[in-house]
Enzyme design. Structure first.
Site, short mmCIF file in Angstrom:
data_model
loop_
_atom_site.label_atom_id
_atom_site.label_comp_id
_atom_site.label_asym_id
_atom_site.label_seq_id
_atom_site.Cartn_x
_atom_site.Cartn_y
_atom_site.Cartn_z
N HIS A 1 64.84 11.61 0.10
CA HIS A 1 65.06 10.17 0.24
C HIS A 1 63.79 9.49 0.74
CE1 HIS A 1 67.64 6.59 1.20
NE2 HIS A 1 66.68 6.39 2.09
N GLU A 2 63.25 10.01 1.82
CA GLU A 2 62.04 9.39 2.39
C GLU A 2 60.87 9.52 1.42
OE1 GLU A 2 62.30 7.40 4.86
OE2 GLU A 2 64.37 8.02 5.31
N GLU B 1 64.69 0.64 -1.13
CA GLU B 1 65.82 1.57 -1.04
C GLU B 1 66.18 2.14 -2.41
OE1 GLU B 1 66.81 2.73 1.65
OE2 GLU B 1 68.74 3.66 1.22
N HIS C 1 60.83 6.66 -0.87
CA HIS C 1 60.15 5.51 -0.24
C HIS C 1 58.63 5.72 -0.27
CE1 HIS C 1 63.62 3.36 1.36
NE2 HIS C 1 64.07 4.41 2.03
ZN ZN Z 1 66.04 4.49 2.81
#
Ligand code: ZN
Length: 509
Positions: free
Chosen positions: A264-265, A294, A268
């Site tokens: 997830h990170e 996001e 980003h």
């Molecule tokens: Zn996030």
């Protein structure tokens, strides 16, 4: 003589440096700083942030903006000079409208509220936080009034995170979503539950770290221009496209937790690494909005990494990394386990389906706080009622309910909806990408992510803030933001996983 736009750029660059320096200090605070450093760090951050703010709201900025605007010809939509003037003008007007006395009061109230929130959560005592929250709501309304808005004060707060979108638009998207999602979650709840015992075992941290790093390097995350460290709450921060920091946290009893948080990170982080370096040290060298940010995290986490093709490639490697815990894990039970849906109390632990109900509940309550229809002392009651209605679970304590998130103690009203807007955006992007890249499934199954990353670089990452989120999405997908792609995705995926009979309602056009 520099041109007027060059003069503006020269004026803005050191302001961006000050903000980046403050971000380095914040990153250090969350990863390395000893507890004793907290007092000094708060002062250092405050000094840097107010230096950046003062330079930015100075009359000189306004004058340079006027001159730069005059010098522009009728600009093309993607022209970086025109975008620089437009975006800086918007930031500048928002910033100068809020009186410095209010900025100072908000900053003081926020730091007190955060202390009170920590105490309230630790002692499960909402009343310790309530007066601080009330104060932050009042100050935020005052701020919204100062900035100005079209329909309601919440618009002004939302625009801080999501420029170009309105409260009414979010409400309409969420209404559609809720009508379809609540029955879907009910149906999943009635179906026979997926077993996820396979994920539990013993997974040494160092091996988890190595595996996660290898996966995100395959995605294209560049460790020559980035790092990964450990923090209590995972986050990503960037000081330039060439210095992007990810953090994660490890649970040695559950292999899925750190792995998906790392992915997830990294989503980003890939965005930050992909912003055009020419935009660095300007207000354009950032994400278009929080929902776009996001969407990048959710796309890699859910659409890529919670898929069967992905695990066809990576499960054999994971088994080799953890032969004791996962030596005989098969693809199908593993795929089902990492996609288990279960209504639960805590947002950050929620699965990809129920997560959005947590977000909607927060959006409704915080919008009510700001427009005065929800009072702070009724908040725990309203929280629990909405949890019951949406998810069918009710927290026994406020610590596991209304006090669980840090956002409100930071005065961050308008932030929550961006999580679900990001989820919807990711699904809309991936539908377009699947049309553009006919081999995507095979590429993912082969661990080849270059074409996907290239697509995202071209259509999303490189542009920074040159385009506002609605325009960026429109250009990338040919449509404005809709709930339909995400609803199609969850109905297909979870309908099959939970063997649900035909969905009760069809997509709305
Ligand atoms: Zn996030």
């Amino acid at each position: 003589m520099p041109t007027p736009v060059e003069a503006l750029r020269t004026h803005l660059a050191p302001i961006e440096d000050l903000k980046a320096a403050a971000a380095v200090l914040t990153w250090d605070q969350e990863t390395n700083m000893p507890e004793g450093g907290a007092g000094a760090r708060a002062q250092q951050l405050s000094t840097l942030q107010s230096a950046a703010h003062e330079r930015f709201v100075a009359e000189e900025t306004g004058e340079l903006l006027d001159r730069a605007a005059e010098a522009l010809d009728a600009p093309a939509p993607l022209d970086p000079d025109a975008a620089l003037v437009r975006v800086t003008r918007r930031d500048y007007e928002r910033a100068v409208r809020v009186p410095s006395s209010l900025v100072a009061e908000l900053s003081k109230a926020t730091s007190q509220a955060q202390q009170a929130w920590k105490q309230a959560r630790a002692h499960d005592d909402f009343s310790r936080f309530a007066p601080h929250l009330e104060r932050l709501v009042d100050l935020s309304v005052e701020k919204a009034e100062a900035i100005g808005y079209e329909d309601e004060p919440y618009d002004a707060l939302l625009a801080e995170y999501e420029p170009g979108r309105t409260t009414a638009e979010v409400e309409s998207l969420f209404d559609t979503l809720r009508d379809d999602l609540v029955p879907l979650v009910d149906a999943i709840d009635d179906a026979s539950q997926v077993d996820n015992a396979i994920l539990r075992g013993t997974y040494p941290q160092s091996a988890q770290q190595e595996f996660g790093r290898a996966v995100i390097e395959d995605f294209g995350y560049d460790f020559d221009r980035g790092r990964q460290d450990v923090s209590a709450h995972p986050f990503t921060t960037a000081f330039s496209p060439n210095d992007v920091r990810l953090t994660t946290r490890y649970d040695e009893k559950n292999v899925a937790s750190a792995l998906f948080s790392t992915i997830h990170e990294a989503g980003h982080g890939l965005y930050e690494q992909g912003i055009d370096p020419a935009l660095d040290r300007t207000p354009l060298g950032e994400a278009a909005s929080l929902s776009i940010h996001e969407s990048q995290a959710r796309l890699w986490e859910n659409h890529v990494s919670r898929s069967r093709p992905f695990w066809r490639q990576y499960l054999p490697q994971l088994r080799e990394t953890f032969p004791n815990a996962l030596g005989d894990a098969d693809l199908e039970p593993f795929y089902r386990a990492i996609n288990r849906v279960e209504p639960s109390l805590i947002r950050v632990e929620a699965d990809e389906v129920t997560y959005n109900l947590h977000v909607m509940l927060r959006f409704e309550l915080e919008r009510g706080l700001i427009d005065g229809s929800v009072s702070v002392n009724k908040l725990p009651e309203r929280w629990n009622a909405a949890m019951d209605e949406y998810l069918g679970v009710v927290p026994e304590t406020d610590a596991k309910g209304v006090l669980q998130d840090v956002h409100w103690s930071q005065g961050a009203f308008g932030y929550f909806p961006t999580y679900t807007l990001g989820t919807l955006t990711a699904a809309q992007l991936i539908e377009t990408i699947q049309d553009d890249l006919s081999e995507l499934t095979k590429q993912v199954a082969d661990g080849r992510f270059g074409p996907l990353l290239d697509w995202l670089r071209t259509h999303i990452h490189q542009h920074g803030r040159i385009l506002e989120a609605p325009d960026l999405l429109d250009r990338a997908t040919g449509a404005s933001l809709s709930t339909a792609p995400w609803l199609r995705y969850v109905r297909d995926k979870f309908g099959a996983l939970y063997d649900l009979s035909k969905p009760r309602e069809r997509d709305r056009p």
